[in-house]
Design a protein around this motif. Structure first.
Motif, mmCIF file in Angstrom:
data_model
loop_
_atom_site.group_PDB
_atom_site.id
_atom_site.type_symbol
_atom_site.label_atom_id
_atom_site.label_comp_id
_atom_site.label_asym_id
_atom_site.label_seq_id
_atom_site.Cartn_x
_atom_site.Cartn_y
_atom_site.Cartn_z
ATOM 1 N N ASN A 32 0.148 -1.631 -0.021
ATOM 2 C CA ASN A 32 -0.160 0.007 -0.019
ATOM 3 C C ASN A 32 0.716 1.039 0.636
ATOM 4 O O ASN A 32 -0.214 2.900 -0.284
ATOM 5 N N TRP A 33 1.894 1.217 0.107
ATOM 6 C CA TRP A 33 2.809 2.499 0.048
ATOM 7 C C TRP A 33 3.892 2.216 -0.592
ATOM 8 O O TRP A 33 4.557 0.575 -0.933
ATOM 9 N N SER A 34 5.286 3.076 -0.921
ATOM 10 C CA SER A 34 5.904 2.822 -1.276
ATOM 11 C C SER A 34 7.528 3.993 -0.785
ATOM 12 O O SER A 34 6.154 5.034 -0.999
ATOM 13 N N VAL A 35 8.289 4.037 -1.594
ATOM 14 C CA VAL A 35 9.054 5.195 -1.696
ATOM 15 C C VAL A 35 9.467 5.560 -2.386
ATOM 16 O O VAL A 35 9.253 4.325 -3.659
ATOM 17 N N LEU A 36 9.105 6.888 -2.212
ATOM 18 C CA LEU A 36 9.054 7.803 -4.056
ATOM 19 C C LEU A 36 10.130 7.611 -4.863
ATOM 20 O O LEU A 36 11.135 8.014 -4.247
#
Length: 147
Positions: A119-123
């Protein structure tokens, strides 16, 4: 969509129902809470960040604790990217001047598995907004010395 500058000390911040907005805010010496936000970019310095029901949002954070997400998809995180003497003075005055890289240690309360949450990641660096100073009118509106 809109662009909002909330520059200056706040004990807490709540943002709800935003669509395709860019928000620059801080320092917040308590919790910042975002709920039901979509397609937004947040540049935020806050002691704590809690994100509920976000979709396709980017978060540029300077935090003192791990960001928390719930019921969120497509959240991307990067380091706080406002720069300049006025911004640094505000961050230092409110104990947010240390870049501890906690932006990339997100807790997903809806994902209890040992593997990384989808659901999330490092840009990725090549997709990040460049570092920039605050516009002079944003500083002037808050009574800061804009020179």
């Amino acid at each position: 969509g809109c662009t909002v500058y909330l520059i200056g000390h706040m004990p807490a911040l709540r943002m709800t129902g935003l669509r395709n907005c860019r928000v620059f805010a801080g320092p917040v010496t308590g919790a910042s809470f975002m709920d039901d936000v979509q397609g937004c970019t947040f540049v935020l310095a806050s002691y704590q960040v809690r994100i509920h029901r976000a979709a396709s949002c980017d978060f540029y954070l300077r935090v003192r604790s791990r960001p928390i997400i719930e019921h969120t998809q497509g959240a991307r995180f990067a380091p706080f990217n406002l720069c300049g003497a006025d911004v640094e003075a505000l961050l230092k005055a409110h104990r947010l001047d240390e870049d501890n890289e906690l932006y990339q240690t997100v807790d997903d309360f809806g994902w209890i598995k040992a593997v990384h949450s989808p659901n999330w990641s490092v840009l990725p660096e090549q997709e990040r907004l460049p570092s920039s100073p605050l516009p002079q009118e944003a500083l002037a509106a808050e009574g800061h010395n804009a020179s």
